[in-house]
Each structure stands twice: as C-alpha cells, then as structure tokens.
Motif scaffolding. Structure first.
Motif, mmCIF file in Angstrom:
data_model
loop_
_atom_site.group_PDB
_atom_site.id
_atom_site.type_symbol
_atom_site.label_atom_id
_atom_site.label_comp_id
_atom_site.label_asym_id
_atom_site.label_seq_id
_atom_site.Cartn_x
_atom_site.Cartn_y
_atom_site.Cartn_z
ATOM 1 N N ALA A 136 1.176 5.013 5.619
ATOM 2 C CA ALA A 136 1.811 5.891 4.625
ATOM 3 C C ALA A 136 2.219 5.087 3.394
ATOM 4 N N ALA A 137 2.814 3.905 3.634
ATOM 5 C CA ALA A 137 3.234 3.049 2.521
ATOM 6 C C ALA A 137 2.027 2.576 1.721
ATOM 7 N N GLN A 138 0.978 2.199 2.422
ATOM 8 C CA GLN A 138 -0.234 1.718 1.759
ATOM 9 C C GLN A 138 -0.795 2.780 0.808
ATOM 10 N N ALA A 139 -0.849 4.019 1.272
ATOM 11 C CA ALA A 139 -1.377 5.114 0.439
ATOM 12 C C ALA A 139 -0.516 5.313 -0.808
ATOM 13 N N GLU A 140 0.801 5.246 -0.652
ATOM 14 C CA GLU A 140 1.711 5.433 -1.791
ATOM 15 C C GLU A 140 1.567 4.304 -2.812
ATOM 16 N N ILE A 141 1.488 3.081 -2.314
ATOM 17 C CA ILE A 141 1.435 1.918 -3.205
ATOM 18 C C ILE A 141 0.109 1.857 -3.958
ATOM 19 N N LEU A 142 -0.982 2.099 -3.245
ATOM 20 C CA LEU A 142 -2.293 2.028 -3.893
ATOM 21 C C LEU A 142 -2.448 3.109 -4.955
ATOM 22 N N LEU A 173 3.125 -6.599 6.303
ATOM 23 C CA LEU A 173 4.024 -6.048 5.286
ATOM 24 C C LEU A 173 5.264 -5.413 5.909
ATOM 25 N N ALA A 174 6.429 -5.754 5.345
ATOM 26 C CA ALA A 174 7.675 -5.161 5.815
ATOM 27 C C ALA A 174 8.510 -4.570 4.672
ATOM 28 N N ARG A 175 8.205 -4.968 3.443
ATOM 29 C CA ARG A 175 8.876 -4.372 2.279
ATOM 30 C C ARG A 175 7.986 -4.574 1.060
ATOM 31 N N ILE A 233 -0.280 -13.594 -6.014
ATOM 32 C CA ILE A 233 -0.443 -12.168 -5.717
ATOM 33 C C ILE A 233 -1.461 -11.898 -4.617
ATOM 34 N N HIS A 234 -2.318 -12.871 -4.326
ATOM 35 C CA HIS A 234 -3.300 -12.652 -3.257
ATOM 36 C C HIS A 234 -2.630 -12.433 -1.915
ATOM 37 N N HIS A 235 -1.441 -13.029 -1.717
ATOM 38 C CA HIS A 235 -0.691 -12.811 -0.467
ATOM 39 C C HIS A 235 -0.232 -11.350 -0.366
ATOM 40 N N ASP A 236 0.203 -10.801 -1.489
ATOM 41 C CA ASP A 236 0.655 -9.409 -1.502
ATOM 42 C C ASP A 236 -0.498 -8.450 -1.215
ATOM 43 N N PHE A 237 -1.643 -8.696 -1.856
ATOM 44 C CA PHE A 237 -2.804 -7.843 -1.623
ATOM 45 C C PHE A 237 -3.302 -7.961 -0.182
ATOM 46 N N GLN A 238 -3.198 -9.170 0.356
ATOM 47 C CA GLN A 238 -3.622 -9.379 1.738
ATOM 48 C C GLN A 238 -2.740 -8.575 2.692
ATOM 49 N N ALA A 239 -1.430 -8.569 2.431
ATOM 50 C CA ALA A 239 -0.508 -7.804 3.267
ATOM 51 C C ALA A 239 -0.768 -6.300 3.134
ATOM 52 N N LEU A 240 -1.215 -5.875 1.951
ATOM 53 C CA LEU A 240 -1.519 -4.460 1.726
ATOM 54 C C LEU A 240 -2.913 -4.080 2.233
ATOM 55 N N GLU A 271 7.409 -8.510 0.888
ATOM 56 C CA GLU A 271 8.014 -9.384 1.905
ATOM 57 C C GLU A 271 7.319 -9.119 3.227
ATOM 58 N N MET A 272 7.044 -10.197 3.933
ATOM 59 C CA MET A 272 6.286 -10.094 5.181
ATOM 60 C C MET A 272 7.110 -10.571 6.387
ATOM 61 N N VAL A 273 6.757 -10.039 7.540
ATOM 62 C CA VAL A 273 7.331 -10.489 8.815
ATOM 63 C C VAL A 273 6.186 -10.989 9.696
ATOM 64 N N GLY A 274 6.554 -11.679 10.791
ATOM 65 C CA GLY A 274 5.540 -12.241 11.678
ATOM 66 C C GLY A 274 5.236 -11.330 12.866
ATOM 67 N N THR A 275 3.964 -11.090 13.092
ATOM 68 C CA THR A 275 3.523 -10.312 14.257
ATOM 69 C C THR A 275 2.425 -11.105 14.963
ATOM 70 N N GLY A 276 1.911 -10.547 16.060
ATOM 71 C CA GLY A 276 0.814 -11.210 16.775
ATOM 72 C C GLY A 276 1.306 -12.412 17.575
ATOM 73 N N PRO A 277 0.374 -13.227 18.069
ATOM 74 C CA PRO A 277 0.734 -14.394 18.884
ATOM 75 C C PRO A 277 1.657 -15.356 18.146
ATOM 76 N N GLN A 278 2.821 -15.583 18.726
ATOM 77 C CA GLN A 278 3.845 -16.496 18.184
ATOM 78 C C GLN A 278 4.284 -16.107 16.757
ATOM 79 N N GLY A 279 4.055 -14.863 16.385
ATOM 80 C CA GLY A 279 4.499 -14.373 15.073
ATOM 81 C C GLY A 279 3.786 -15.008 13.904
#
Length: 318
Positions: free
Chosen positions: A180-186, A133-135, A199-206, A120-128
């Motif tokens: 830290a999360a990235q290291a655990e997941i990979l 990655l958030a979960r 799944i490309h969206h998930d990998f992109q977030a990771l 699950e992703m959240v919005g960051t940067g200009p105008q979100g």
C-alpha cells in the motif's frame, strides 16, 4: 463634363462621410458642430494612428519591429528532463551570472517538479541482514512534508536498528502494509525529479527504479563537494555536508535519524547549487532524438515499400 465631375465629387464626399461616421463611432473624432471637433485633415490623421488607453497616440506603420526573444520563466509540468536542464542553462547565461537571474531560474519548476525523499530501514531475514522499508518521508521544493508514514515490512522484523532508524515496535502498530505504501509513494514520484542522499538505498527499499536523468543524488554531486571543500571522489555523509554548507547539525542524539529532517536537508543542499547543477547536467546530456511527429522516418506508410519486406516473403508471394 461638369455633371461627371459633380458625381465623382459626391461619391468622394459620401465615402468621406462614411469614414467620418466610423471615426465618430470609435471615439476618434468628435461629432460635427461641437466646439473642438476635428477637421477632415485631422480625422484622416486619427484614422492612421493607434490610440492607447491613456490617450497617447502612437503612429501606425507597416513594418512591425520584431520583439526581443524572451525565454519563458516557466515550463509545463510535462517538460522533459533535458529541456528542464537546458532551460536552467539559458537562464543562467542570459543573466551573465547576476543574482537576479539566478533567483529567476530557481523559480522555474519549483512547485511541481522537485521532491526529496528519505527512507528508514529495519532488518529482516536471517540475522536481520535484509533491509526493508519501515518509514518513508517525501518533501516538496519548499521542504513541506507531503508524505510521511511508517511502513510494515513484508517479512518479520528481526532488528529495529533504532539507534540509526529511530524505528521502534510501537511505530509498527499503525504502520501500513508495504504494498500500500509503495503504491502511494510511487504515485508521488511519477514524473518528478527526485532528490536524495545515497538515493539508491531508498529506491532499493521501495523495490523501485527511478529514471537516472530525473534523479539528483547529493552524495554524488561534485558541485556540492567542491563548495564544501571536500575531495570530489570522497564518500560524504549528509551530516557532514549539512555541517559544512548549511551550518546545521542533524542526526544527533540516540533516538535515531528523522527521515523528514534528512529529506528537508537534502532539498536544502540541492537548492544551494541547483542552477549550477542543472547547467552542468544540460551540457552532459546527449542530443535529443528527433520527434516522432516531425521525423519523416516515422511515417508508417513508407514501410509498405518493397524494400522493407522480408526477401523470403516477397519470393513466396510471386
């Protein structure tokens, strides 16, 4: 002479007695003098037979029949992707479409090799507009959760996207940093076949790229779309596939998606068509390159030959 015949007879008798003692020691012949003890002829027969545990004897012969070739129902955890797919193909062809063989093939790599992921992703940067990655949730072949954590993005959150992500400000209080999360997941995904939907969206977030031959994307599976009666080229949501094929409702309500539920649903969809999917993949895989161990071209000693040395280097050495 009679004396020579007698010596010959005694040596023969001595060898006979030695063989008899060996047979008695092995339990193939009863001791002499006891009722039911075997005769010398039966002793020789016992010597030329194999005794099974239940007492039934099977004659020994020089020619041993070749055992039927049986494909192992399991592969080593280090099996390559093409050997995995080809293994499924062989199992399916052996069973001639029987349900028993299909069930066997689904047991091939169940515990160790397959995982399903959803983020699950959240919005960051200009105008979100930037997705971070958030979960992240990861489940095994059986759908059991092996990883589920909230993740703090590297940039400040502008839009929680709660309607879709289910993420709120409260979740970020105990979230772990992205690195830290990235290291655990990979670490979990390493050497695994990863199942996901878009799944490309998930990998992109990771911020990660997983090998294509070890990726199973249910949003791109013609097998699933055919089974659901949907156009092969259509973009199909996980929600619709779950409704058509699993007869279950997901992603309902206003509290957003559950990454655990989505990952479990994705794995259920994959398992539904696993054998056929892997079989078709086996046919589409290119031929395996020769092993460096068995390939004679891999012998480094041949590069000492003159033909492999640069021309200018050869000229300067003369």
């Amino acid at each position: 002479s009679p004396q020579g015949r007698s010596k010959k007879k005694s040596r023969k008798h001595q060898r006979f007695m030695e063989r008899r003692a060996v047979l008695e020691q092995k339990g193939l012949l009863g001791p002499r003098g006891r009722p039911g003890s075997q005769t010398p002829e039966s002793a020789l027969e016992a010597h030329t037979s194999l005794t099974k545990a239940d007492g039934i004897t099977a004659p020994r012969c020089d020619k041993v029949p070749k055992p039927k070739r049986i494909v192992s129902s399991s592969l080593s955890p280090s099996a390559s992707p093409d050997s995995i797919a080809r293994h499924h193909s062989v199992l399916l062809s052996q069973g001639n479409g029987s349900s028993k063989r299909v069930q066997t093939s689904s047991l091939v790599l169940r515990p160790a090799k397959y995982v399903a992921i959803d983020c699950e992703m959240v919005g960051t940067g200009p105008q979100g507009r930037l997705s971070e990655l958030a979960r992240c949730s990861v489940v095994n072949y059986e759908g059991d959760v092996i990883y589920d954590k909230y993740v703090r993005p590297e940039l400040p959150i502008v839009d929680y996207r709660t309607r879709w992500s289910g993420i709120t400000k409260q979740h970020m209080k105990n979230a772990i940093p992205f690195k830290a999360a990235q290291a655990e997941i990979l670490k979990i995904l390493k050497d695994k076949i990863v199942v996901g939907h878009a799944i490309h969206h998930d990998f992109q977030a990771l911020k990660y790229f997983h090998p294509k031959d070890r990726t199973r994307d249910t949003s791109q599976s013609p097998v699933l779309k055919k089974r659901a009666g949907l156009p092969i080229k259509a973009n199909v949501s996980l929600k619709n596939l779950a409704r058509h094929l699993l007869h279950k409702k997901i992603q309902v309500g206003c509290k957003g998606h559950s990454s655990v539920e989505d990952a479990q649903t994705t794995m259920e969809l994959f398992r539904l068509v696993e054998v056929q999917w892997e079989k078709e993949l086996a046919h589409s895989l290119p031929p395996r390159p020769p092993s460096p161990v068995t390939d004679p071209a891999a012998d480094s000693s041949q590069y000492l030959d003159d033909q492999y040395w640069p021309t200018d280097l050869m000229a300067s050495s003369l």
